[in-house]
Write a protein that holds these residues in place. Sequence first.
Motif, mmCIF file in Angstrom:
data_model
loop_
_atom_site.group_PDB
_atom_site.id
_atom_site.type_symbol
_atom_site.label_atom_id
_atom_site.label_comp_id
_atom_site.label_asym_id
_atom_site.label_seq_id
_atom_site.Cartn_x
_atom_site.Cartn_y
_atom_site.Cartn_z
ATOM 1 N N LEU A 131 -5.084 -10.399 4.560
ATOM 2 C CA LEU A 131 -5.752 -11.699 4.507
ATOM 3 C C LEU A 131 -4.846 -12.815 5.021
ATOM 4 O O LEU A 131 -5.309 -13.746 5.695
ATOM 5 C CB LEU A 131 -6.177 -11.999 3.061
ATOM 6 N N ARG A 132 -3.565 -12.726 4.712
ATOM 7 C CA ARG A 132 -2.624 -13.744 5.188
ATOM 8 C C ARG A 132 -2.522 -13.702 6.714
ATOM 9 O O ARG A 132 -2.502 -14.744 7.374
ATOM 10 C CB ARG A 132 -1.246 -13.520 4.561
ATOM 11 N N ASP A 148 -1.029 -2.045 -7.549
ATOM 12 C CA ASP A 148 -0.139 -3.071 -7.003
ATOM 13 C C ASP A 148 0.042 -2.895 -5.500
ATOM 14 O O ASP A 148 0.086 -3.875 -4.747
ATOM 15 C CB ASP A 148 1.213 -2.989 -7.718
ATOM 16 N N ASP A 149 0.115 -1.640 -5.027
ATOM 17 C CA ASP A 149 0.211 -1.370 -3.582
ATOM 18 C C ASP A 149 -1.014 -1.909 -2.855
ATOM 19 O O ASP A 149 -0.903 -2.524 -1.784
ATOM 20 C CB ASP A 149 0.323 0.136 -3.321
ATOM 21 N N LEU A 150 -2.183 -1.668 -3.431
ATOM 22 C CA LEU A 150 -3.429 -2.121 -2.803
ATOM 23 C C LEU A 150 -3.486 -3.640 -2.743
ATOM 24 O O LEU A 150 -3.890 -4.214 -1.727
ATOM 25 C CB LEU A 150 -4.635 -1.593 -3.583
ATOM 26 N N PHE A 151 -3.058 -4.311 -3.803
ATOM 27 C CA PHE A 151 -3.071 -5.775 -3.819
ATOM 28 C C PHE A 151 -2.151 -6.324 -2.729
ATOM 29 O O PHE A 151 -2.528 -7.262 -2.008
ATOM 30 C CB PHE A 151 -2.652 -6.296 -5.195
ATOM 31 N N ARG A 152 -0.959 -5.746 -2.608
ATOM 32 C CA ARG A 152 -0.016 -6.225 -1.582
ATOM 33 C C ARG A 152 -0.572 -6.005 -0.179
ATOM 34 O O ARG A 152 -0.428 -6.863 0.697
ATOM 35 C CB ARG A 152 1.330 -5.514 -1.742
ATOM 36 N N LEU A 153 -1.223 -4.852 0.047
ATOM 37 C CA LEU A 153 -1.791 -4.554 1.366
ATOM 38 C C LEU A 153 -2.888 -5.553 1.721
ATOM 39 O O LEU A 153 -2.889 -6.121 2.819
ATOM 40 C CB LEU A 153 -2.346 -3.132 1.385
ATOM 41 N N GLU A 175 -10.598 -7.253 10.180
ATOM 42 C CA GLU A 175 -11.630 -7.263 11.223
ATOM 43 C C GLU A 175 -11.442 -6.086 12.171
ATOM 44 O O GLU A 175 -12.381 -5.456 12.607
ATOM 45 C CB GLU A 175 -11.574 -8.592 12.014
ATOM 46 N N GLY A 176 -10.172 -5.782 12.467
ATOM 47 C CA GLY A 176 -9.897 -4.702 13.413
ATOM 48 C C GLY A 176 -10.238 -3.336 12.882
ATOM 49 O O GLY A 176 -10.500 -2.401 13.635
ATOM 50 N N SER A 177 -10.254 -3.172 11.556
ATOM 51 C CA SER A 177 -10.544 -1.862 10.985
ATOM 52 C C SER A 177 -11.992 -1.473 11.148
ATOM 53 O O SER A 177 -12.333 -0.301 11.109
ATOM 54 C CB SER A 177 -10.173 -1.864 9.496
ATOM 55 N N LEU A 195 -7.193 2.366 3.766
ATOM 56 C CA LEU A 195 -5.846 1.946 3.402
ATOM 57 C C LEU A 195 -4.932 1.816 4.622
ATOM 58 O O LEU A 195 -3.709 1.834 4.485
ATOM 59 C CB LEU A 195 -5.246 2.935 2.384
ATOM 60 N N SER A 196 -5.541 1.691 5.790
ATOM 61 C CA SER A 196 -4.734 1.476 6.991
ATOM 62 C C SER A 196 -4.181 0.059 6.979
ATOM 63 O O SER A 196 -4.722 -0.831 6.306
ATOM 64 C CB SER A 196 -5.586 1.681 8.250
ATOM 65 N N GLU A 197 -3.138 -0.175 7.742
ATOM 66 C CA GLU A 197 -2.502 -1.488 7.751
ATOM 67 C C GLU A 197 -3.035 -2.388 8.851
ATOM 68 O O GLU A 197 -2.483 -3.453 9.114
ATOM 69 C CB GLU A 197 -0.981 -1.324 7.886
#
Length: 574
Positions: free
Chosen positions: A370-371, A360-365, A422-424, A416-418
Motif C-alpha cells: 500500500l505504501r 505479522d508477516d502478512l501485515f508488513r507485506l 494492482e500488478g498482481s 502472498l507475492s511481493e
Amino acid sequence: MAAPIELLGVIEKKALETFNKRNINVKKIAVVRKSDRFSSGDIVIPAGCHEKQDDTVLCKLRETLFEDLKRSGVPVTKISGDDFNSVAIYLDRNSIFKETVGLVTAEKERYGLGKEKKDETVILCNESLLKCGKSDNADDISLEDLRSFLMQEHITHLLQSQSYNVLQLVEKKRFETLKSLFSQFGTGLSYFVEAAADTDTDKPEISEFLKCPYITRSDDNGKSNGGKYKTEGTCERPESEKDIGLVYEFDMKKYLQEKGLTVGKTGFDKNLSMCEVFSCDAPTELLNTSVLINNIIKDKNAKKCLHITGQSCAFSRQKVHLILQEIVEKNSRCISQKHFVYGPVTRRQECSDSNVVSADDLFRLRYAQLRQAAIMKYGEAVHGEGWAATLEALTAACIKFEMLSCVPRNTLKLDLSEEDMEGSGLATSVGSFVMYNCARLATLFKHFEEEVECDTYPPLPPVSDVDFSMLREEAEWSLLFNYVYTFPELVEQTVDNVDNCDTICAKIHTQKVCQMLSSLSRSLSSYYSRYHVLGEPRAQLLPTMYARLYLLKAVHQVMINGLASLGIQPLSQL
C-alpha cells in the motif's frame, strides 16, 4: 412502507390468492426482486411458476393483483408482463426513495440493526483464543488464527445487530499475547471475558462429572485388569488410588445414542467414541476447557454458546460440546450449542516461495504494498505520522476484506507475492477500494458544506422537502434498491440458524457484508464518474442536486454501518 422481506411476502401472498381466484394451477410461486434492467419491472413472477394462460386471462389477473396490492399498501405504479414474466411489478420510486432515505437519515448508525430486543447472552468460544497449546509469542500467530479472530469480531457485530448480548471468551495469558495484534487491527476488546485455565482437580464440576454413567475407568494402559479397576457410573477417586495411574474415559458413542442426538452431516461426527477426560491424576485439556466454559455460562446466565473453530479442530470441539452438555445438565441447566467451522488458509500456488507465514508477516507485506502504491500516486508527500496512520488503517481494512470475503467453510487462498496490488491482478486491494469510495463521499459532503458557508449553495433542506422524482437515472435507482433499501435484509440474513434445533452447525455468512460493500463501491464509482452531483448553483438545478446529495448520504451511511460490522473505522479523506 414495508421492509424488503415483508414487501416480497405481501406480494407473494396476494399473488397466490389472485392465481387461486382465477383457478390457475401454481407449481411454486417465486417472487423475484430484480437487480438490473429495471425497464422491464422491479419485482417479477416468472411465467414458469404456473400453467400457460392466454393473454386475456393474464391481463385480468394483473388488474386484480394491482388493486389488491394497492389496498395492501404496496407502493406500486403499474403491473405488466412479457414472454418471460407473467407479472412485472413497477414500484413507486419516489415514495420508496423518500421513505428509505428518510429512515436512514433518522436512524443513522442504527440503520440495519434489529428492532427486536433479545434478552439473551451468547458466549463465543474460539479455540484460537483459548490457549490450547498455542504459542505465547505474538510473532507466531498463524494466518488461520488471524482469520478466526477477524471472523469472531465480525460475528460479534452481526449477533449484536440481531440484539444479542455477546461475550467473547479468552484465556488470560493468551489475551496478553494477542493484545498488540488486536490493537493493530482495531479490534475492540470491551466484550472479552478473561478466564485463566483451571486445573483444580477438586472442583465440584469435575468430581460430579466423573460420577456420570458414561464414564469408564481403567489403568493407564487401557486395560481393565479383569475388572479390578474398571467400573461404570460410580467413578469416585479414593485417596489411595490417586497414584496408581487411572484413566477416565467418556463414552461419547453411548451418550449420543441414549440422548438421541443427531449424527451425520448436520449433527455430530459418527466416529465419536471413547474420549479421555482424566489422566495422571489431572483433568485433560478437553475437560478443563469444558469446565472453564461452564463457569462463564453459569456466571453470565448465558443460554447460548457458539464454538468457533477451524476444520482441523472441529472434531475435538464436538467432544468439548458433549462434555459441556453433560456438565450443564447435571446442574439442572440447559445450554444451546452451535459450531461455526471455517476452512484453512493457504498460499496460492504461484506464491510457494513466499516467506509470509504469520499474521505479522502478512501485515508488513500489505503495508509495504500500500505504501508503494501511495508513493506512485502521491510521490514524496507520503511520509510522516499522518500517512503512517492512514496506511496502517488501510492495511487492516485490506486484510479484513481479504480474510472475510471468502465463504467461511472454503479454503482461503492468499496472494502472498511481493508484487504491488494492482500488478498482481488479484482482489487484494478490495478493502482500499471500498475505503477510497467511502472517503470520496465524505470529501464530497465536506466540499458542499464549505460552499454553503461561502453562500455558493443554499443549505440542504429537510429530507421531507426534497423532490426525489428528480432521480430518474437507472443507476440512482440501482444504488437505492440494490443496496440501501435491502441493507437491513442483508444484515438479518447473515445470521441464519443460531436458534435452529435441528443442527449443531451455525450458518453465519461472514462473506455477505464484504461482498455487498465491494459491489456497492463498484456501482458508486461508476455512478460518480458519470454524473455530476455539485453542479452550477442555478435554481432549476438545485432540486436534482439535493436529491442526489441525500441519496449519496444514505449510501455513505450504509457503507459506514457495513464497515462498522467489520470493525473498520472509515477514513474522512485519502
